[in-house]
Design an enzyme around this catalytic site. Structure first.
Site, mmCIF file in Angstrom:
data_model
loop_
_atom_site.group_PDB
_atom_site.id
_atom_site.type_symbol
_atom_site.label_atom_id
_atom_site.label_comp_id
_atom_site.label_asym_id
_atom_site.label_seq_id
_atom_site.Cartn_x
_atom_site.Cartn_y
_atom_site.Cartn_z
ATOM 1 N N GLN A 181 10.585 -6.959 86.671
ATOM 2 C CA GLN A 181 11.192 -8.090 85.972
ATOM 3 C C GLN A 181 12.696 -8.149 86.251
ATOM 4 O OE1 GLN A 181 11.941 -7.449 81.773
ATOM 5 N NE2 GLN A 181 10.769 -9.265 81.261
ATOM 6 N N GLY A 182 13.117 -9.113 87.037
ATOM 7 C CA GLY A 182 14.538 -9.233 87.386
ATOM 8 C C GLY A 182 15.241 -10.244 86.501
ATOM 9 N N SER A 231 17.836 -9.049 83.636
ATOM 10 C CA SER A 231 19.174 -8.587 83.213
ATOM 11 C C SER A 231 20.116 -8.379 84.386
ATOM 12 C CB SER A 231 19.063 -7.261 82.451
ATOM 13 O OG SER A 231 18.170 -7.371 81.389
ATOM 14 N N GLU A 280 6.003 -8.867 75.607
ATOM 15 C CA GLU A 280 6.605 -7.566 75.884
ATOM 16 C C GLU A 280 6.976 -6.829 74.603
ATOM 17 O OE1 GLU A 280 9.770 -8.430 78.591
ATOM 18 O OE2 GLU A 280 10.560 -6.392 78.516
HETATM 19 C C1 LIG Z 1 15.303 1.667 80.210
HETATM 20 C C2 LIG Z 1 15.593 0.221 80.315
HETATM 21 C C3 LIG Z 1 14.694 -0.622 80.965
HETATM 22 C C4 LIG Z 1 14.980 -1.971 81.125
HETATM 23 N N1 LIG Z 1 14.115 -2.749 81.859
HETATM 24 C C5 LIG Z 1 14.485 -4.011 82.184
HETATM 25 C C6 LIG Z 1 13.708 -4.788 83.109
HETATM 26 O O1 LIG Z 1 12.682 -4.346 83.613
HETATM 27 N N2 LIG Z 1 14.141 -6.015 83.440
HETATM 28 C C7 LIG Z 1 15.278 -6.557 82.911
HETATM 29 O O2 LIG Z 1 15.590 -7.693 83.239
HETATM 30 N N3 LIG Z 1 16.031 -5.856 82.023
HETATM 31 C C8 LIG Z 1 15.672 -4.596 81.660
HETATM 32 N N4 LIG Z 1 16.449 -3.849 80.806
HETATM 33 C C9 LIG Z 1 17.680 -4.423 80.293
HETATM 34 C C10 LIG Z 1 17.676 -4.696 78.794
HETATM 35 O O3 LIG Z 1 16.898 -5.839 78.510
HETATM 36 C C11 LIG Z 1 19.144 -4.873 78.378
HETATM 37 O O4 LIG Z 1 19.774 -3.616 78.576
HETATM 38 C C12 LIG Z 1 19.272 -5.295 76.941
HETATM 39 O O5 LIG Z 1 18.822 -6.615 76.762
HETATM 40 C C13 LIG Z 1 20.729 -5.180 76.446
HETATM 41 O O6 LIG Z 1 21.598 -5.805 77.321
HETATM 42 P P1 LIG Z 1 22.910 -5.055 77.851
HETATM 43 O O7 LIG Z 1 22.498 -3.735 78.394
HETATM 44 O O8 LIG Z 1 23.653 -5.981 78.720
HETATM 45 O O9 LIG Z 1 23.773 -4.740 76.548
HETATM 46 P P2 LIG Z 1 24.702 -5.783 75.784
HETATM 47 O O10 LIG Z 1 24.012 -7.077 75.685
HETATM 48 O O11 LIG Z 1 26.043 -5.755 76.406
HETATM 49 O O12 LIG Z 1 24.770 -5.150 74.343
HETATM 50 C C14 LIG Z 1 25.691 -4.073 73.997
HETATM 51 C C15 LIG Z 1 25.597 -3.874 72.484
HETATM 52 O O13 LIG Z 1 26.057 -5.056 71.791
HETATM 53 C C16 LIG Z 1 25.028 -5.513 70.890
HETATM 54 N N5 LIG Z 1 25.009 -6.985 70.884
HETATM 55 C C17 LIG Z 1 25.083 -7.802 71.948
HETATM 56 N N6 LIG Z 1 24.986 -9.100 71.546
HETATM 57 C C18 LIG Z 1 24.822 -9.073 70.203
HETATM 58 C C19 LIG Z 1 24.652 -10.087 69.219
HETATM 59 N N7 LIG Z 1 24.621 -11.386 69.543
HETATM 60 N N8 LIG Z 1 24.496 -9.694 67.921
HETATM 61 C C20 LIG Z 1 24.511 -8.376 67.572
HETATM 62 N N9 LIG Z 1 24.685 -7.363 68.476
HETATM 63 C C21 LIG Z 1 24.832 -7.707 69.774
HETATM 64 C C22 LIG Z 1 23.735 -4.972 71.460
HETATM 65 O O14 LIG Z 1 22.745 -4.862 70.457
HETATM 66 C C23 LIG Z 1 24.160 -3.610 71.998
HETATM 67 O O15 LIG Z 1 24.202 -2.670 70.948
HETATM 68 C C24 LIG Z 1 16.173 -2.505 80.585
HETATM 69 C C25 LIG Z 1 17.065 -1.669 79.901
HETATM 70 C C26 LIG Z 1 16.793 -0.320 79.779
HETATM 71 C C27 LIG Z 1 17.800 0.566 79.088
#
Ligand SMILES: Cc1cc2nc3c(=O)[nH]c(=O)nc-3n(C[C@H](O)[C@H](O)[C@H](O)COP(=O)(O)OP(=O)(O)OC[C@H]3O[C@@H](n4cnc5c(N)ncnc54)[C@H](O)[C@@H]3O)c2cc1C
Length: 380
Positions: free
Chosen positions: A123-124, A126, A241
């Protein structure tokens, strides 16, 4: 609501149990490398397909069996109880999206190949600057004749290094609201211009990856839906999911609990009242989560709704908290042995459990969804 199987459900469960008992299953989770795991994932997917256990809840005319979501729950319960590898969740996520939004040509090309394990998807979605705020994505797809040219970077792509094709979201327009300019594509990962680099999690598993896109050409026939449909499609994939009831999650949590009990006996703390209380607490929480799932599925069955909705976020939160606390309990049970005893590695799963509150949307985002979209609370 009735928690017991109907006669048809009971018959399905009995047949499935017999099939699982008779099926020779090699567990890909125990593979020592990605190369070793890939053929095993393909074999398991294909075996489930040959036995008629994939796409149970899809409508009959769309390659499914038209069964209620209760059958997905039974399937996942029995697979877990038999200690078999988990149900390939991508079938109900990506393949389902292709069956709903795809052209006939796309359905013909991708569905059989996904069902027989030839195509493993990743899944691409993020990116470095687009996780919780997914609409902020900047990876672009620009139309040139009959192809789309993609440039950008995806991050945290689970199983990127295992996969054959990517279910990609990319920006095709910058006009109007950000989320309306996103489209979905199906892309072979061996396309020229794609570079996949493994990202090791804290437990050292190369479970996720960074995927770099440098002038990657995608034929127009591999766009899923219409330009701008990407957001709608992505939101549908999330509800599947995040929904523990119909996925491998309940089996995984129960397996972890069985492991905790076994380790408590092995480490001589099974009679410790504090440990017993915590084990009992975990048992009630996991069973509670199962009943939350049953109640949600039952509501959908009564309303004739096949697809989960935003209520999935309740399950995602409860799953996150239960999984993280259970791994913490295991670490407390094992104590220093996790460092000095080669046979016990509690740190591996403990460190993995920390990602539960991030993957598939963070815990804070699930709370936002529940507050604003499910409960209708006012935004501050
Ligand atoms: C092991 C793993 C597997 C993953 N697999 C996939 C995958 O297969 N495909 C894919 O596309 N993505 C994948 N992801 C990505 C995952 O969906 C994102 O890491 C997640 O959505 C958080 O985004 P971010 O890392 O950019 O953190 P950020 O969005 O930058 O968040 C940082 C912090 O700020 C908080 N925050 C951000 N916005 C808000 C808000 N509006 N209100 C309150 N708090 C907020 C968050 O809760 C978090 O604590 C994976 C991540 C991990 C760790």
């Amino acid at each position: 609501m009735d928690y017991l199987d109907s006669p048809d459900e009971a018959e399905f469960r009995t047949k499935l149990r017999k099939w699982l008992a008779e099926t020779d299953v090699t567990d890909w989770r125990k593979a020592s490398s990605i190369e070793e795991a890939r053929p095993l994932i393909r074999q398991w997917t294909s075996a489930l397909n040959d036995a008629g256990y994939l796409a149970l809840t899809w409508p009959v005319g769309e390659g499914g069996q038209g069964l209620s979501p209760v059958y997905n729950m039974i399937l996942n319960q029995e697979i877990g109880a038999a200690d078999c590898p988990e149900y390939p969740g991508t079938i109900n996520i990506f393949a389902r999206m292709i069956s709903i939004h795809g052209t006939d040509e796309q359905r013909k090309k991708f569905l059989p190949a996904t069902f027989n394990g030839e195509i493993i998807w990743c899944q691409g979605f993020s990116e470095p600057d687009a996780g919780s705020d997914l609409a902020n994505m900047s990876t672009s797809a620009v139309k040139r004749g009959d192809t789309w040219v993609v440039n950008g970077q995806k991050l945290w792509t689970t199983y990127a290094v295992y996969s054959d094709w990517c279910f990609l979201l990319a920006r095709t327009s910058s006009d109007g609201p950000k989320h309306r300019g996103i489209s979905a594509f199906l892309v072979p990962l061996d396309s020229p211009g794609i570079e996949v680099r493994a990202v090791h999690l804290a437990n050292d598993d190369p479970e996720t990856g960074e995927v770099f896109w440098d002038n990657v050409e995608i034929p127009d026939k591999y766009m899923l839906g219409k330009p701008g449909d990407g957001w709608k499609i992505a939101m549908s994939t999330f509800t599947y999911e995040r929904n523990p009831a119909e996925t491998h999650v309940m089996s995984e949590l129960r397996a972890w609990l069985r492991g905790a009990e076994r380790l408590a006996a092995e480490c001589g703390v099974i009679d410790d009242p504090a440990i017993r209380r915590r084990l009992a607490d975990m048992y009630t929480r996991i069973e509670g989560l199962q009943y939350v799932g049953l109640e949600q599925v039952s509501t959908r069955v009564k309303a004739g709704i096949a697809q989960p909705g935003e209520e999935s976020s309740v399950g995602k939160l409860l799953w996150t908290y239960a999984g993280q606390e259970l791994q913490h309990l295991i670490l407390d049970i094992v104590g220093p042995r996790t460092v000095v005893d080669d046979r016990i590695d509690a740190m591996h799963d403990y460190t993995w459990s920390r990602v539960l509150s991030v993957l598939g949307g963070t815990a804070q985002i699930q709370k936002n969804i529940l507050a604003w979209r499910v409960l209708g609370l006012l935004r501050a």
